[in-house]
Design a protein around this motif. Structure first.
Motif, PDB file in Angstrom:
ATOM      1  N   LYS A   2     -19.260  -3.882  -9.209  1.00  0.00           N
ATOM      2  CA  LYS A   2     -19.678  -4.134  -7.833  1.00  0.00           C
ATOM      3  C   LYS A   2     -19.448  -5.596  -7.487  1.00  0.00           C
ATOM      4  CE  LYS A   2     -23.201  -0.570  -7.608  1.00  0.00           C
ATOM      5  NZ  LYS A   2     -24.591  -0.272  -7.266  1.00  0.00           N
ATOM      6  N   TYR A   3     -19.050  -5.837  -6.238  1.00  0.00           N
ATOM      7  CA  TYR A   3     -18.870  -7.184  -5.713  1.00  0.00           C
ATOM      8  C   TYR A   3     -19.684  -7.318  -4.441  1.00  0.00           C
ATOM      9  CZ  TYR A   3     -15.092  -8.615  -8.808  1.00  0.00           C
ATOM     10  OH  TYR A   3     -14.373  -8.981  -9.902  1.00  0.00           O
ATOM     11  N   ALA A   4     -20.313  -8.460  -4.268  1.00  0.00           N
ATOM     12  CA  ALA A   4     -21.000  -8.755  -3.013  1.00  0.00           C
ATOM     13  C   ALA A   4     -19.950  -9.164  -1.995  1.00  0.00           C
ATOM     14  CB  ALA A   4     -22.000  -9.890  -3.215  1.00  0.00           C
ATOM     15  N   VAL A   5     -20.051  -8.630  -0.787  1.00  0.00           N
ATOM     16  CA  VAL A   5     -19.099  -8.956   0.267  1.00  0.00           C
ATOM     17  C   VAL A   5     -19.857  -9.399   1.512  1.00  0.00           C
ATOM     18  CG1 VAL A   5     -17.360  -7.344  -0.598  1.00  0.00           C
ATOM     19  CG2 VAL A   5     -18.948  -6.579   1.149  1.00  0.00           C
ATOM     20  N   MET A   6     -19.166 -10.146   2.367  1.00  0.00           N
ATOM     21  CA  MET A   6     -19.720 -10.591   3.643  1.00  0.00           C
ATOM     22  C   MET A   6     -19.070  -9.752   4.733  1.00  0.00           C
ATOM     23  SD  MET A   6     -21.636 -12.614   5.434  1.00  0.00           S
ATOM     24  CE  MET A   6     -22.070 -13.982   4.400  1.00  0.00           C
ATOM     25  N   VAL A   7     -19.888  -9.028   5.515  1.00  0.00           N
ATOM     26  CA  VAL A   7     -19.390  -8.193   6.606  1.00  0.00           C
ATOM     27  C   VAL A   7     -19.758  -8.865   7.925  1.00  0.00           C
ATOM     28  CG1 VAL A   7     -19.479  -5.916   7.684  1.00  0.00           C
ATOM     29  CG2 VAL A   7     -19.745  -6.120   5.211  1.00  0.00           C
ATOM     30  N   GLU A   8     -18.761  -9.026   8.784  1.00  0.00           N
ATOM     31  CA  GLU A   8     -18.988  -9.647  10.090  1.00  0.00           C
ATOM     32  C   GLU A   8     -18.288  -8.832  11.165  1.00  0.00           C
ATOM     33  OE1 GLU A   8     -18.978 -14.229   9.786  1.00  0.00           O
ATOM     34  OE2 GLU A   8     -17.374 -13.525   8.450  1.00  0.00           O
ATOM     35  N   VAL A  16     -14.281  -8.276   6.520  1.00  0.00           N
ATOM     36  CA  VAL A  16     -14.982  -8.373   5.239  1.00  0.00           C
ATOM     37  C   VAL A  16     -14.307  -9.456   4.400  1.00  0.00           C
ATOM     38  CG1 VAL A  16     -15.665  -7.144   3.134  1.00  0.00           C
ATOM     39  CG2 VAL A  16     -15.551  -5.919   5.300  1.00  0.00           C
ATOM     40  N   SER A  17     -15.108 -10.322   3.803  1.00  0.00           N
ATOM     41  CA  SER A  17     -14.587 -11.296   2.853  1.00  0.00           C
ATOM     42  C   SER A  17     -15.375 -11.164   1.554  1.00  0.00           C
ATOM     43  CB  SER A  17     -14.683 -12.717   3.404  1.00  0.00           C
ATOM     44  OG  SER A  17     -16.017 -13.048   3.688  1.00  0.00           O
ATOM     45  N   VAL A  18     -14.724 -11.538   0.463  1.00  0.00           N
ATOM     46  CA  VAL A  18     -15.332 -11.436  -0.866  1.00  0.00           C
ATOM     47  C   VAL A  18     -15.517 -12.850  -1.403  1.00  0.00           C
ATOM     48  CG1 VAL A  18     -15.157 -10.359  -3.142  1.00  0.00           C
ATOM     49  CG2 VAL A  18     -14.049  -9.279  -1.174  1.00  0.00           C
ATOM     50  N   PRO A  19     -16.729 -13.401  -1.309  1.00  0.00           N
ATOM     51  CA  PRO A  19     -16.952 -14.785  -1.733  1.00  0.00           C
ATOM     52  C   PRO A  19     -16.553 -15.057  -3.191  1.00  0.00           C
ATOM     53  CG  PRO A  19     -18.844 -13.990  -0.508  1.00  0.00           C
ATOM     54  CD  PRO A  19     -17.944 -12.808  -0.750  1.00  0.00           C
ATOM     55  N   GLY A  20     -16.693 -14.088  -4.050  1.00  0.00           N
ATOM     56  CA  GLY A  20     -16.363 -14.266  -5.467  1.00  0.00           C
ATOM     57  C   GLY A  20     -14.882 -14.236  -5.772  1.00  0.00           C
ATOM     58  N   GLN A  27     -10.315  -5.793   6.697  1.00  0.00           N
ATOM     59  CA  GLN A  27     -10.914  -5.465   7.987  1.00  0.00           C
ATOM     60  C   GLN A  27     -10.812  -3.970   8.232  1.00  0.00           C
ATOM     61  OE1 GLN A  27      -8.550  -7.860  10.599  1.00  0.00           O
ATOM     62  NE2 GLN A  27      -7.054  -6.246  10.926  1.00  0.00           N
ATOM     63  N   GLY A  28     -11.480  -3.508   9.276  1.00  0.00           N
ATOM     64  CA  GLY A  28     -11.422  -2.113   9.683  1.00  0.00           C
ATOM     65  C   GLY A  28     -12.045  -1.943  11.050  1.00  0.00           C
ATOM     66  N   THR A  29     -11.747  -0.820  11.683  1.00  0.00           N
ATOM     67  CA  THR A  29     -12.306  -0.582  13.009  1.00  0.00           C
ATOM     68  C   THR A  29     -13.776  -0.207  12.940  1.00  0.00           C
ATOM     69  OG1 THR A  29     -11.445   1.672  12.959  1.00  0.00           O
ATOM     70  CG2 THR A  29     -10.101   0.032  14.073  1.00  0.00           C
ATOM     71  N   THR A  30     -14.198   0.395  11.816  1.00  0.00           N
ATOM     72  CA  THR A  30     -15.616   0.689  11.585  1.00  0.00           C
ATOM     73  C   THR A  30     -16.063  -0.054  10.332  1.00  0.00           C
ATOM     74  OG1 THR A  30     -15.216   2.596  10.153  1.00  0.00           O
ATOM     75  CG2 THR A  30     -15.339   3.018  12.546  1.00  0.00           C
ATOM     76  N   GLU A  31     -17.363  -0.218  10.165  1.00  0.00           N
ATOM     77  CA  GLU A  31     -17.861  -0.878   8.962  1.00  0.00           C
ATOM     78  C   GLU A  31     -17.467  -0.092   7.716  1.00  0.00           C
ATOM     79  OE1 GLU A  31     -22.002  -2.575   7.000  1.00  0.00           O
ATOM     80  OE2 GLU A  31     -21.949  -2.094   9.132  1.00  0.00           O
ATOM     81  N   GLU A  32     -17.560   1.223   7.780  1.00  0.00           N
ATOM     82  CA  GLU A  32     -17.188   2.058   6.635  1.00  0.00           C
ATOM     83  C   GLU A  32     -15.724   1.853   6.260  1.00  0.00           C
ATOM     84  OE1 GLU A  32     -17.097   6.758   5.245  1.00  0.00           O
ATOM     85  OE2 GLU A  32     -17.801   6.243   7.244  1.00  0.00           O
ATOM     86  N   GLU A  33     -14.848   1.856   7.261  1.00  0.00           N
ATOM     87  CA  GLU A  33     -13.427   1.647   6.993  1.00  0.00           C
ATOM     88  C   GLU A  33     -13.184   0.249   6.419  1.00  0.00           C
ATOM     89  OE1 GLU A  33      -9.159   2.103   9.266  1.00  0.00           O
ATOM     90  OE2 GLU A  33     -10.851   1.336  10.426  1.00  0.00           O
ATOM     91  N   ALA A  34     -13.871  -0.743   6.958  1.00  0.00           N
ATOM     92  CA  ALA A  34     -13.714  -2.111   6.469  1.00  0.00           C
ATOM     93  C   ALA A  34     -14.141  -2.223   5.009  1.00  0.00           C
ATOM     94  CB  ALA A  34     -14.514  -3.068   7.344  1.00  0.00           C
ATOM     95  N   LEU A  35     -15.231  -1.562   4.639  1.00  0.00           N
ATOM     96  CA  LEU A  35     -15.694  -1.599   3.248  1.00  0.00           C
ATOM     97  C   LEU A  35     -14.738  -0.852   2.324  1.00  0.00           C
ATOM     98  CD1 LEU A  35     -19.521  -1.180   3.834  1.00  0.00           C
ATOM     99  CD2 LEU A  35     -18.302  -3.252   3.097  1.00  0.00           C
ATOM    100  N   ILE A  42      -9.974  -5.575  -3.253  1.00  0.00           N
ATOM    101  CA  ILE A  42     -10.526  -6.103  -4.507  1.00  0.00           C
ATOM    102  C   ILE A  42      -9.733  -5.566  -5.688  1.00  0.00           C
ATOM    103  CG2 ILE A  42     -12.528  -6.026  -6.063  1.00  0.00           C
ATOM    104  CD1 ILE A  42     -14.267  -6.098  -3.454  1.00  0.00           C
ATOM    105  N   ARG A  43      -9.456  -4.260  -5.693  1.00  0.00           N
ATOM    106  CA  ARG A  43      -8.668  -3.668  -6.785  1.00  0.00           C
ATOM    107  C   ARG A  43      -7.299  -4.335  -6.884  1.00  0.00           C
ATOM    108  NH1 ARG A  43     -11.374   0.954  -5.036  1.00  0.00           N
ATOM    109  NH2 ARG A  43      -9.698   1.519  -3.598  1.00  0.00           N
ATOM    110  N   GLU A  44      -6.631  -4.497  -5.745  1.00  0.00           N
ATOM    111  CA  GLU A  44      -5.303  -5.120  -5.737  1.00  0.00           C
ATOM    112  C   GLU A  44      -5.371  -6.579  -6.189  1.00  0.00           C
ATOM    113  OE1 GLU A  44      -3.454  -4.470  -1.930  1.00  0.00           O
ATOM    114  OE2 GLU A  44      -3.827  -2.309  -2.055  1.00  0.00           O
ATOM    115  N   TYR A  45      -6.381  -7.299  -5.757  1.00  0.00           N
ATOM    116  CA  TYR A  45      -6.573  -8.698  -6.153  1.00  0.00           C
ATOM    117  C   TYR A  45      -6.688  -8.787  -7.672  1.00  0.00           C
ATOM    118  CZ  TYR A  45      -8.695 -13.422  -5.937  1.00  0.00           C
ATOM    119  OH  TYR A  45      -8.975 -14.757  -6.077  1.00  0.00           O
ATOM    120  N   LEU A  46      -7.515  -7.930  -8.255  1.00  0.00           N
ATOM    121  CA  LEU A  46      -7.724  -7.962  -9.703  1.00  0.00           C
ATOM    122  C   LEU A  46      -6.464  -7.558 -10.457  1.00  0.00           C
ATOM    123  CD1 LEU A  46     -11.339  -6.499  -9.864  1.00  0.00           C
ATOM    124  CD2 LEU A  46     -10.629  -8.900 -10.060  1.00  0.00           C
TER     125      LEU A  46
END
Length: 65
Positions: A2-8, A16-20, A27-35, A42-46
């Motif tokens: 799990k990663y903590a994310v900032m949703v705005e 959404v940004s991932v401080p870690g 981003q996404g049109t809905t919060e669910e899509e953005a998450l 995150i998977r691609e970053y790792l």
């Protein structure tokens, strides 16, 4: 994992940004899509971080904190 994310809220929906993980944003049109998009980012970053560690003279090692 799990990663903590900032949703705005944004003009297009949600950002959404991932401080870690510097530079990891989505981003996404809905919060669910953005998450969901953030989870994919995150998977691609790792994956890229692992590939870069293999191509360099170093190696990826996990450290427990």
């Amino acid at each position: 994992m799990k990663y903590a994310v900032m949703v705005e809220g944004s003009d297009e929906g949600f950002a959404v940004s991932v401080p870690g993980l510097p530079g990891c944003h989505s981003q996404g049109t809905t919060e669910e899509e953005a998450l969901e998009n953030a989870a994919a980012a995150i998977r691609e970053y790792l994956e890229v971080a692992a590939e870069l560690s293999q191509s360099a003279d170093g190696r990826l090692v996990e450290v427990e904190v």
